[in-house]
Every structure is written in structure tokens, then in C-alpha cells.
Enzyme design. Structure first.
Site, PDB file in Angstrom:
ATOM      1  N   SER A 904       0.839  -1.218   0.150  1.00  0.00           N
ATOM      2  CA  SER A 904       0.068   0.045  -0.052  1.00  0.00           C
ATOM      3  C   SER A 904       0.775   1.393  -0.161  1.00  0.00           C
ATOM      4  O   SER A 904       1.819   1.418  -1.094  1.00  0.00           O
ATOM      5  CB  SER A 904      -0.958  -0.029   1.224  1.00  0.00           C
ATOM      6  OG  SER A 904      -1.821   1.021   1.215  1.00  0.00           O
ATOM      7  N   ASP A 992      -8.975  -5.372  -5.109  1.00  0.00           N
ATOM      8  CA  ASP A 992      -8.567  -4.334  -4.267  1.00  0.00           C
ATOM      9  C   ASP A 992      -9.530  -3.046  -4.523  1.00  0.00           C
ATOM     10  O   ASP A 992      -9.505  -2.441  -5.658  1.00  0.00           O
ATOM     11  CB  ASP A 992      -7.139  -3.923  -4.624  1.00  0.00           C
ATOM     12  CG  ASP A 992      -6.622  -3.016  -3.463  1.00  0.00           C
ATOM     13  OD1 ASP A 992      -7.468  -2.340  -2.702  1.00  0.00           O
ATOM     14  OD2 ASP A 992      -5.323  -2.983  -3.606  1.00  0.00           O
ATOM     15  N   HIS A1024      -7.291  -5.816  -0.783  1.00  0.00           N
ATOM     16  CA  HIS A1024      -6.045  -4.969  -0.597  1.00  0.00           C
ATOM     17  C   HIS A1024      -5.131  -5.569   0.371  1.00  0.00           C
ATOM     18  O   HIS A1024      -3.782  -5.409   0.114  1.00  0.00           O
ATOM     19  CB  HIS A1024      -6.499  -3.747  -0.158  1.00  0.00           C
ATOM     20  CG  HIS A1024      -5.427  -2.602  -0.124  1.00  0.00           C
ATOM     21  ND1 HIS A1024      -4.773  -2.177  -0.895  1.00  0.00           N
ATOM     22  CD2 HIS A1024      -4.917  -2.122   1.092  1.00  0.00           C
ATOM     23  CE1 HIS A1024      -3.825  -1.015  -0.339  1.00  0.00           C
ATOM     24  NE2 HIS A1024      -3.957  -0.968   0.954  1.00  0.00           N
TER      25      HIS A1024
END
Length: 1048
Positions: A904, A992, A1024
Site C-alpha cells: 500500500s 482491491d 487490498h
């Protein structure tokens, strides 16, 4: 590296039996302090007894357990560097891996010495010999009467016996026919003569002593024959160790002989240079072994492969060019197997996730003895099945007053299969469970006589799926223990041919849709909450066997985190605003919400301030107070929170703990996490919680009347100095249950009774369950001050942290490679707790640096806000500065082999680093990284953060402008893609909702077009977090293989 002496009987002082303790006495020579028995005074300065004992605990954690012995690392002057002493011989090793291999084969590798001694020509017939056998290289005693039988040359043979034994191992290449038929006449003949007097050396047939080759006419000749009991080359030498050789043994020997047939035999009669360092590859796993160990390795590790091995394999071994490709494939298979095994080992430890006190029964009222039962829920990953298992354990504590005296064994764990939620009643006699099975969801009530009540929620058809997430879900017993409160999705009815108008059900909710509305888009709450749109409060009436859906909640409010009001006359809940549209809620504490009260008549009242973010309401045991957490709306998606106190009697709200802007070193730095479900002391005077504090996670209490925050779990006073993280699970009836861990120690469970505020140091903790092991690597926290040129002038003077994990001893002679691990968020935190990925990397020989850059939680609100508008610059410089400081302080790390990984926002920073410092980082692995913030604006479920991250204010009606899009693009890694030279591994989740997988594809195409090494892994059914067990394992395997390929 090592040598054997003639006799080894006394153990070194660093080798102790399991029941022995290190000798620790006050020094009477140089000082009056205490010396470490394993370290010299220049390594560990003499100190007081308590510190010396603590130092010895570190020795014991790093000691090697071998049979009944503990082998401590020796820092004395035996050698110039720290080393280990062998139990069975006088060998010393500096490298731990080499020492462990030596221990495994030391005893089996001692050659047996066959000494044939002539008694006397007068007293013994010429053919009788006395044969003695030894399991080591100790010299055999010779009687005084026969010393004159020893010639000078024979004594030379004894003195050179060790070299003779090592040289003899190369005479093992014999044919398959020799194995099956026995030794030939030529093999029984003399190989050569040693010494000027022509003393003969050859093997002795132990099965027929009468055929000894000792010259009976010459009494000065003594035969010194050596038989290696690890070699099974002939029937003669096999007679003691393996009297009936199997077909596999014969095949193994044939394979080894063919492998070594290209070597010239070594004449044992001539003094030769020792060739024990000669090595060869195992044809099956590619492991490099000493030739004398290869046969044992084949027999132990590859018996099936050897038995099925055909003749062409030996031909391949003879030709290295033909064997090169399959050997590389075999080495890769062996490497992958090792990586999976290490990750499986680090992931297998169960983690306690919740706890509750279900019983407290008196045993002896006069002596204040009682029996307390604690029920714990655990989570454990099963790599073989690719699932996360949940199980429960019940512990019985025998207590006296406020001290746990004994912990009874927990017994067998119970697999809580298909349980979504569970909760014990206030009396502890009932347990409510919501279970899902075969597409149906059920409410079950379990008691002392088994299942006492059950409701099929799906058949009742009052609502949709029950929520089990952390943002909305709840399961609470009413005070009368006749009702269960929970949250579920609002019922939606598919339109039919006869339905054309909307109607209301009996609970007041619209459930009927028109035909043309069947394709209308339905919002949800984003990543991790897909399909959850309109939650409703539901009550299961156990007496009536019915379900009631509460009405009266405003339509712009989505209820969750509910609990019963005093006397069960109403419900207190958190209401999330869902207008004008829903934003992603998971990992975001900045969503507009409020605390509400709903009575049984459907009247809804707001209890908190408007325009704020609210979470974690917790009722006190006396039902007079509610504490909850409150934060700002928008801005940082995760922030330092206030603790608010609501007075149920006076209907007033006050601030109990305010936001911490900055904290002194080691002091309370603010609240960043949700409160435990049970966080009040029994007297309703104190609230307990865990929170990030720099690189650690600690336990704190706050006094309800004064608001004073105290760290109740002091590391030194509570003997928790080995733990970097303390997570509170529950406090009930003044019994505290905690999960404790550190980077090199998996989670364990500790319990202890609360003491008074002024006597927190008297709290005694007791270890209950979990892993009680230490992994073989070290860790240390770091606090780093950025230099003047990297300061944020608006928030100057901020520090940031990092945690370094490194192996005790490098696996190779060269320096250790460094992997930089960056957390996502960006407003999250690397605590010094157990991290399976970091631990597995360290066990595989990498040092791991986990960086808490400015903007991480645990360092105050100023640090969080300093990152707004500075992403892609301040956080990138912080990570690189942490790497430079680590390389400067740790000379054992290799600055030429540095890799970076993250997910991320951590992947965002990893891609920035390889773009901004293309000649420094050698490899990169990124999971669902943000590559282009401008193109992410319209696809992310947290569109507000796209503006806040670049320093812009967000509002629901804000539209993108060219200036804002340019600002987002300038802070994105994609602008540095042309400078990236390090190989990049991308791992993307096809579902995601937080960071679109097309972000990674954008970088993938940019690198492919420039011939930069890049690889992309696509997990189509992942979100995610890439959190499925099989996905975690596959990601870790590919990351390690990627680093091994490009760092070596």
C-alpha cells in the site's frame, strides 16, 4: 578449525547439563562484583548480581540445546572470537550453523581403531590375536612387556594415525560386484609399505581373525587397522554397523563409487596432505557435502530416490555440463522447500485474539481462595489447508486474594468451526453463538446441558447477513439474559412480476423495489466491507423464538458497535453518516459519526457532539458512565484520539484524555487504537487500554476522576522486559488478560490481578499459554533524528523510529544483506511484536529494518500531521536516512545488498526509493502499491485521502482541478519510473477497492517498455491486504526468491 586430542573427558565450563546452573560467585581477586562465567571482563564488565543474572538469561536464550546439555557461547580467551565448544571432542566453532552440523555427526564420525596386540610368543599360539576397539582417536595402551615389540617405525605410524584415517576414506571406490561378492584378493593384499622397516598396513577381517595379515614370524610388526563405521563399502567393514546390507545400501554405495570413480585413489601408506575439505554436490538436492559425508546423506535423506535411481544418473554426475541444468532445478526446489518450511514455522504459532472471565467461584472463604475460569479465543494459520483456524482454550486459575497461585492445565483445545460471533452472558452460565453453516445463519445458546436454544435466522427472513466485522458488528446479552443484540444487513427483496410499487414491512423498513430498479447501484462501505450497505439493529428474543428489527433510526445513519443501556431499556450505538455517499471505513477513524441512544419506543437521541468521529463506546460496571473515543473528520485517515466520558446520570460529556501533540521519550504518546470490549476496573474508577508508544505497544490506565494516565505495565517492575508489545485483551473482575510478544518471541498469554493505583509495582503476572520460545535472532529499537536539511520547518524537532532484526551469526562469511520493510497506511505503526514475515526473513539470513517514518502513529499528533502535503519526499527521506544510520552503526551489514519491500503506502515508498536512489537499492517487492495518485483519484474508496495526502482540504462536493491533479502526479512514483534500474516484483489483488490493481499495471508497463526487470503476480480473488493464507505463503516465497536472485 578444530582438532581432536587423545582424550576428552572433562566438559568445558560453557557446557552445562540441563539441571545445572552457571556458577556465579562474588569476585575476590580484582573486585567485589560478579563476573559472567562465559565472558571475559573486557566483554562483560563485572556488575551487581541482578544485572549479571539478567545477562545470563540472555546467554541461556541463545544457548544450544544438545541432548541433556546446554552449550553456551564462549567469550573467553580460548579463541580470539566468540565460539562454541563441542561436547564430545575438543573442537571449537565460531559459526553456529557449522557447529550444529558438527554436533549431529561428531559421535558417528569418530573412526573405530582396531588394534591387534601380540600377547607373547611363548604364552599364545602364533595365530591368536587380541583385538581391541575404540570409538575415538584415543591411543590404545601397550603393556610394558610388549613395548619392545614396537619398532620405531610403528610408533611413527601411531603418531600419524589421524592423517592415515582421513586418507583411508578415499579408498572407498569399489564396484557393485565387490559389494555383493565380498573383497577380492587384490583388495586384501598390501596397498603399500610405510616406513623404512617395511611395516605392513591393511584391513583386518573381523569375521575371521585367523586370517590376520600380521606377520607371525616377525613379532616386531603390529597391525594398526582403521575401520570407518559410517562407510558401508564392503561386507567386511559393514559387519559391525550393518551386518545385513539392504538393497538400498548397495545402491547408495554404487552411486557414491561411481561419483568418486573419477578421483585418483589416495595411497594410505604415504604421508599425504589431508583432503577432508574435498566436496561434492548431492545429485538430488544440490547440497554441497564433504565426500566422506555424502554416502550417509544419501542413505538418510534420499533412500527412495537412490533405490529408484537408474544407471544414466551416474553418467550425468560424471559429466558436469550435462548435470548443470537439472542441478540448478534441484537446487531451486530445495531452496523453495526451505523457504516454505521456515515461513510455515514462523506462521504456525497461534495468536490469542480475545478473552473473557466466565466463572469466579470461592473455594475457601476464610483464606480468600477462589477458582477463576478464563476462556480464550485463538487464531492459527494452517498452510497445508490454506485456512485460518480458530479455537478456544479454557484455563482454570487457583487464586488467593489477588494473586494467581496455580494455573491448571488447559486440556485439549476446541475448534470453533464456522462461528461468526460469540459472547458469554453476564452470569457466565450461557454462551451465545452466531454460526453460519450450509448457507444458513443461526443463533445458538449453549449452557451446562449443551445446546439450550437455537434460531434459524435465515428461515425467519427478518434481515440479511449478520455483520462480523470490526466496524459495525456486536453481540451483546441483555441484563436479563433473555435477549441477544446484534447487527445485520437490512432485508432487500428482489422485484417480482407482480411488484410495481414500494411498500413497508412490519418493522417500518422499505423492502420492496420496483421492477425497473433491480439494476440500481447499491453503495457499500468499501474495502473489507463489500456488500455491507445498510446495517440494522436486531434483537433475538430467546423466550419467544423471534427476531425484532429496531425501527426509529434516521435513514442517514448506519448503526453499529451497539450495547445495552442500563436495565435493558434501550440501546447505545455508534451511527455512521452515509450521506451524501459512503466512503471506505476500514482503517479510517476520520469518518463522521456520533453516539446515539435508542429506546424501546423508537426514539433516537444523539449523546455526543456533532461533526466528529466516534468509536468504541464502553459501559462501566455500575452502568453510570460511558467512555468512547472521538476524533476529527477528514484529514489524516488515522489519528490520535480523545477519550470522552459521558455521565449517564447528569447527561453530560467531558474530555478524559486529550490529544497528545508530542510526547517525551518513553512517555504516553496518545490513543490510536480501539478500546477492549471490557476495559473498566471492577470499581468503575479506572479504564485500561493498549496504545502505540514509539516503537513499542504498552498498557496504560486512566483515572476516571483525575484523567491521569499511568503506564501500569512497567517493563522492569512486571518482568516484561523481554516483550516489545503488550496488548490488553480484557479486564473482568479485576483480572487482566494480555497478549505479549516481541520480534523474536511469538505471542503468549499472561494474566494478573489489578492492584491499587499506588501499588502498580506489586502486580504479579503469570504465564498462561502460547509459545514460550525464543527465535535465534536479535532485535533492537532505534530512535532517529533527521538532519537539518531534512527537517519539516512547520513541525521541527520530530523524531522517528525503526526496529532492526538481524541474525546472530551470518550464514556465510560475507556480510549480511539488508531488507527494508515499510508499513502502509501511512498512519500506522510497526510495533516491536511478533511479525511472521520479518522473523522468517531473518531466519533465512537477512537483516530486516522496519521503519516508523514521520507520520506513523505512536509519536504524537504533530508527527501525523507533518506528513500531510509531504508524501513522496519527507517519508522517503526518513526511510533512506534510517537505512544509512543502520549501515553506519552495523558493520556486519552489506551496503551493496539492500532490498526494499512494502505494501500500500509502503509499496508507494518502495517504488519511490528505487526511483530516487537507483544506484543504492538492488531489488524491490511491492504489494498493491500506489503508483499514480492522480489516476487513483477516481477509483479509490477513500477519495478524501487523495486530497489530504497532498495537503488539500476535502469536501464531498469537491471536484478535481488541473492544479490538484498535477500536485498528486508530482508526488507519485511514476515520475521516477525512467530512473528505476532495480528489479521490481509486483503483487496485486484483483478485487482491491482501496488501491486499484491498475496502479501496479501502470508501473509494470512503464518498466517493461524500458527493459527493466519486472515481474507481476496477480491474485484475482484477493483484496487490498492479500490476507489469505495461501496468498501470504506464495507472496513470501516469491519475495525471497526474488531477493536471492538479485542480491546474490
Amino acid at each position: 578449525m578444530f582438532s581432536h586430542t587423545s582424550q576428552h573427558t572433562e566438559l568445558h565450563k560453557t557446557i552445562l547439563r540441563a539441571e545445572e546452573q552457571p556458577a556465579l560467585q562474588r569476585c575476590e581477586d580484582c573486585c567485589s562484583l560478579y563476573h559472567c562465567p562465559f565472558c571475559g571482563p573486557e566483554m562483560f564488565k563485572p556488575t551487581i548480581k541482578s544485572k549479571c543474572l539478567k545477562h545470563l538469561q540472555g546467554h541461556r536464550r541463545r544457548a544450544i540445546r544438545h541432548k541433556e546439555f546446554f552449550i553456551f557461547k564462549c567469550h573467553l580467551k580460548c579463541r580470539t572470537a566468540p565460539h562454541f565448544h563441542c561436547v564430545s571432542c575438543t573442537s571449537t566453532f565460531m559459526r553456529k550453523d557449522g557447529f550444529l552440523k558438527h554436533l549431529a555427526i561428531c559421535e558417528s564420525k569418530k573412526p573405530k581403531v582396531m588394534v591387534v596386540e601380540l600377547k607373547s610368543d611363548e604364552s599364545l599360539p602364533a595365530g591368536d590375536l587380541t583385538v581391541s576397539e575404540a570409538g575415538s582417536t584415543e591411543e590404545m595402551p601397550v603393556s610394558e612387556g610388549h613395548k619392545n615389540l614396537m619398532t620405531e617405525d610403528a610408533q611413527k605410524i601411531r603418531r600419524g594415525k589421524a592423517n592415515f584415517e582421513q586418507d583411508l576414506c578415499y579408498k572407498r571406490a569399489v564396484s557393485e560386484e565387490t559389494v555383493s561378492q565380498g573383497p577380492s584378493d587384490s583388495e586384501m593384499a598390501d596397498q603399500d609399505s610405510t616406513g623404512e622397516a617395511g611395516i605392513t598396513e591393511q584391513r583386518v577381517r573381523t569375521d575371521d581373525p585367523s586370517k590376520s595379515s600380521v606377520d607371525e614370524e616377525d613379532p616386531s610388526v603390529v597391525d594398526l587397522s582403521v575401520v570407518d563405521h559410517n562407510v558401508t563399502e564392503t561386507a567386511d567393514s559393514n559387519s559391525a554397523a550393518n551386518p545385513d546390507p539392504t538393497e538400498a545400501d548397495v545402491t547408495i554405495q554404487t552411486l557414491v563409487n561411481e561419483m568418486f570413480s573419477r578421483h585418483t585413489p589416495v595411497e594410505s601408506s604415504m604421508p599425504q596432505r589431508c583432503r577432508s575439505d574435498a566436496q561434492d554436490l548431492c545429485p538430488f538436492c544440490g547440497l554441497m557435502l564433504h565426500r566422506k559425508n555424502l554416502q550417509v546423506h544419501l542413505r538418510r535423506k534420499h533412500p527412495d530416490q537412490v533405490s529408484n535411481q537408474e544407471k544414466p544418473v551416474s553418467a550425468q554426475v560424471k559429466n558436469p555440463k550435462q548435470q548443470r541444468l537439472p542441478l540448478r532445478q534441484q537446487q531451486k526446489i530445495a531452496m523453495e522447500s526451505e523457504i516454505r518450511d521456515v515461513f510455515r514455522h514462523c506462521l504456525r504459532f497461534p495468536v490469542p485474539i480475545s478473552a473473557s472471565v466466565v466463572a469466579d467461584e470461592p473455594l475457601d472463604t476464610a483464606n480468600e481462595k477462589r477458582c477463576v475460569t478464563v476462556l480464550t479465543q485463538w487464531s492459527q494459520c494452517n498452510l497445508d489447508r490454506g485456512v485460518k483456524l480458530r479455537f478456544s482454550q479454557r484455563w482454570t486459575l487457583l487464586c488467593k486474594h489477588d494473586t494467581v497461585e496455580h494455573v491448571l492445565p488447559s486440556g485439549t483445545s476446541s475448534h470453533t468451526e464456522k462461528e461468526l460471533l460469540s459472547c458469554h452472558s453476564p452470569s457466565g452460565t450461557l454462551q451465545g453463538v452466531i454460526r453460519e453453516e450450509a448457507g444458513h445463519q443461526y443463533v445458538e445458546v449453549w449452557g451446562q446441558n449443551g445446546l439450550e436454544k437455537g434460531l434459524d435466522l435465515t428461515a425467519l427472513n427478518k434481515h440479511g447477513k449478520v455483520y462480523e466485522d470490526a466496524q459495525f458488528a456486536c453481540l451483546a446479552w441483555s441484563p436479563c439474559e433473555k435477549k441477544l443484540l446484534y447487527v445485520a444487513e437490512k432485508k432487500r427483496v428482489e422485484p417480482s412480476a407482480h411488484s410495481s410499487v414500494a411498500s413497508a414491512n412490519e418493522d417500518g423498513g422499505l423492502v420492496l423495489l420496483e421492477e425497473q430498479d433491480k439494476n440500481i447501484y447499491v453503495e457499500d462501505w468499501g474495502e473489507g466491507l463489500v456488500g455491507k450497505s445498510c446495517p440494522v439493529l436486531c434483537v433475538a428474543d430467546l423466550n419467544k423464538g423471534s427476531v425484532i428489527v429496531y425501527a426509529g433510526i434516521p435513514p442517514h445513519i448506519s448503526p453499529g458497535q451497539a450495547l445495552w443501556a442500563p436495565n435493558g431499556r434501550g440501546v447505545v450505538f455508534v451511527g455512521q453518516w452515509n450521506e451524501p455517499f459512503r466512503l471506505g471505513l476500514k482503517f479510517c477513524s476520520n469518518r463522521r459519526s456520533a453516539l446515539y441512544y435508542l429506546d424501546m419506543k423508537g426514539n433516537c437521541e444523539c449523546l455526543s457532539a456533532e461533526g466528529m468521529s466516534v468509536s468504541s463506546p464502553r459501559m462501566s460496571p455500575d452502568s453510570c458512565w460511558i467512555v468512547y473515543l472521538q476524533g476529527q473528520v477528514f484529514g489524516p485517515h488515522h489519528q490520535c484520539l480523545r477519550m470522552m466520558l459521558y455521565d449517564m446520570k447528569n447527561r453530560s460529556t467531558s474530555v478524559l484524555v486529550d490529544v497528545v501533540r508530542r510526547a517525551e521519550k518513553g512517555q504516553f504518546a496518545g490513543i490510536y487504537e480501539t478500546l477492549p470490549c471490557q476495559c473498566w476496573s471492577a470499581d468503575s474508577e479506572r479504564i485500561f487500554f493498549s496504545s502505540a508508544c514509539e516503537n513499542n505497544k504498552a498498557l496504560f490506565s486512566v483515572d476516571r476522576t483525575t484523567g491521569r494516565v499511568t503506564q501500569v505495565c512497567g517493563l522492569d517492575t512486571l518482568r516484561l522486559d523481554d516483550f516489545g508489545s503488550v496488548q490488553l485483551l480484557t479486564i473482568q473482575k479485576d483480572l487482566m488478560v494480555m497478549r505479549c510478544s516481541s520480534p523474536n518471541q511469538p505471542p503468549c498469554l499472561k494474566v494478573g490481578f489489578l492492584s491499587s493505583v499506588d501499588q502498580a509495582e506489586d502486580m504479579q503476572l503469570c504465564n498462561v499459554g502460547g509459545a514460550d520460545v525464543y527465535e535465534g535472532f536479535d532485535w533492537q529499537p532505534m530512535l532517529i533524528t533527521p538532519p537539518a536539511q531534512e527537517e519539516n520547518h512547520q513541525y521541527s524537532g520530530l523524531n522517528f523510529g525503526a526496529i532492526l532484526l538481524k541474525p546472530y551469526n551470518p550464514t556465510e562469511r560475507r556480510k549480511t544483506p539488508l531488507v527494508v520493510n515499510i508499513h502502509g497506511g501511512p498512519h500506522s505503526h510497526f510495533a516491536a511484536d511478533w511479525n511472521a514475515t520479518a522473523a522468517a526473513l531473518t531466519k533465512l539470513g537477512y537483516a530486516v529494518l522496519m521503519v516508523n517514518y514521520r507520520g506513523s502513529t505512536g509519536f504524537g499528533q504533530d508527527g501525523i500531521e507533518s506528513l500531510l502535503g509531504n508524501v513522496g519526499s519527507q517519508d522517503v527521506k526518513d526511510v533512506h536516512r534510517a537505512v544509512l544510520c543502520t549501515l553506519q552503526n552495523e558493520t556486519t551489514l552489506d551496503p551493496d545488498r539492500v532490498a526494499v519491500m512494502g505494501g500500500s503506502h509502503g509499496g508507494f515508498l518502495a517504488c519511490h526509493l528505487v526511483g530516487q536512489y537507483p544506484d543504492f537499492y538492488r531489488a524491490c517487492a511491492a504489494r498493491n502499491p500506489v503508483i499514480n495518485a492522480a489516476t487513483l483519484l477516481g477509483t479509490s474508496d477513500i477519495v478524501d485521502w487523495r486530497y489530504s495526502s497532498v495537503g488539500l482540504q476535502y469536501a464531498f462536493d469537491r471536484l478535481p482541478t488541473s492544479q490538484s491533479l498535477i500536485s498528486m502526479l508530482e508526488k507519485s512514483p511514476i515520475i521516477h519510473a525512467a530512473q528505476i534500474r532495480a528489479p521490481v516484483l509486483l503483487m496485486l489483488g484483483g478485487r482491491d477497492r482501496r488501491v486499484s490493481p491498475h496502479q501496479g499495471l501502470e508501473l509494470y508497463r512503464a518498466l517493461k517498455s524500458r527493459n527493466t526487470p519486472v515481474r507481476l503476480l496477480w491474485y484475482s480473488d484477493e483484496g487490498h491486504s492479500l490476507s489469505k493464507v495461501n496468498t501470504q505463503s506464495d507472496c513470501f516465497l516469491n519475495i525471497v526468491l526474488w531477493f536471492k536472485e538479485h542480491l546474490n
